[in-house]
Design a protein around this motif. Sequence first.
Motif, PDB file in Angstrom:
ATOM      1  N   HIS A   1       0.886  -1.158   0.000  1.00 25.29           N
ATOM      2  CA  HIS A   1       0.000   0.000   0.000  1.00 25.29           C
ATOM      3  C   HIS A   1       0.927   1.211   0.000  1.00 25.29           C
ATOM      4  CE1 HIS A   1      -3.537  -2.404   0.794  1.00 25.29           C
ATOM      5  NE2 HIS A   1      -2.864  -3.007   1.762  1.00 25.29           N
ATOM      6  N   VAL A   2       0.680   2.147  -0.890  1.00 31.34           N
ATOM      7  CA  VAL A   2       1.570   3.293  -1.061  1.00 31.34           C
ATOM      8  C   VAL A   2       0.848   4.571  -0.638  1.00 31.34           C
ATOM      9  CG1 VAL A   2       2.893   4.669  -2.724  1.00 31.34           C
ATOM     10  CG2 VAL A   2       2.788   2.169  -2.960  1.00 31.34           C
ATOM     11  N   THR A   3       1.509   5.342   0.213  1.00 28.29           N
ATOM     12  CA  THR A   3       1.029   6.669   0.603  1.00 28.29           C
ATOM     13  C   THR A   3       2.180   7.632   0.365  1.00 28.29           C
ATOM     14  OG1 THR A   3      -0.437   5.751   2.273  1.00 28.29           O
ATOM     15  CG2 THR A   3       0.145   8.075   2.507  1.00 28.29           C
ATOM     16  N   THR A   4       1.882   8.764  -0.254  1.00 31.11           N
ATOM     17  CA  THR A   4       2.918   9.767  -0.481  1.00 31.11           C
ATOM     18  C   THR A   4       2.592  11.022   0.310  1.00 31.11           C
ATOM     19  OG1 THR A   4       1.786  10.413  -2.524  1.00 31.11           O
ATOM     20  CG2 THR A   4       3.659   8.915  -2.739  1.00 31.11           C
ATOM     21  N   ALA A   5       3.590  11.513   1.036  1.00 34.37           N
ATOM     22  CA  ALA A   5       3.458  12.762   1.800  1.00 34.37           C
ATOM     23  C   ALA A   5       3.926  13.884   0.878  1.00 34.37           C
ATOM     24  CB  ALA A   5       4.297  12.704   3.069  1.00 34.37           C
TER      25      ALA A   5
END
Length: 193
Positions: free
Chosen positions: A149-153
């Motif tokens: 699962h990818v989350t970008t800040a």
Amino acid sequence: MSVTALDPTTALVVIDLQQAIIAVPGDPHPMREVLERNVRLAEAFRAARLPVVLVRVSFAADGADLLPGRTEQPRPGRAMPEGWDTLTPELHDPATDVVVTKHNWGAFHGTDLDVQLRRRGVTQLVLTGIATSIGVESTARAAYEHGYHVTTAVDAMTDMDPEAHRNSVQRIFPRLGETGTTEEILDLLAKTR
């Protein structure tokens, strides 16, 4: 932009926040602000006992292992100065952080990043760093392809070209996962821990 969840074992993966790279002007976010946001994220992840992975790019002193291939844009053909690849000290905690050295744009190709993450049970990555459209985007694409699962800040990263940053944030990252701000991720982390 909305971050809906952080898995129980989420890792912060910081791309290329090292001495020579943070000395370059960032756009749209100044490097100093990006570094400060990354320090806050790293401290929160460490406090939650979640992995912090610092990825640095490095090459042989003589430049012999620089990326090959013909490109239309010139690349550095010279050796880099001593210490250019040293991790930013205010971000790095040698006692707890995992350090991965890459020799390509993305942090997965030719490194042990996937092994380091899987052995720690990581299922989600929060990605930050420099440059948005190069190292961060390449790593996000590979993370998605590896099943994370990818989350970008998106405010904890920057580029040298604001349009390249916007393209990654608006067109690429939403296809690979979720996007959010440092504050949104810190808020969600505090609620889930």
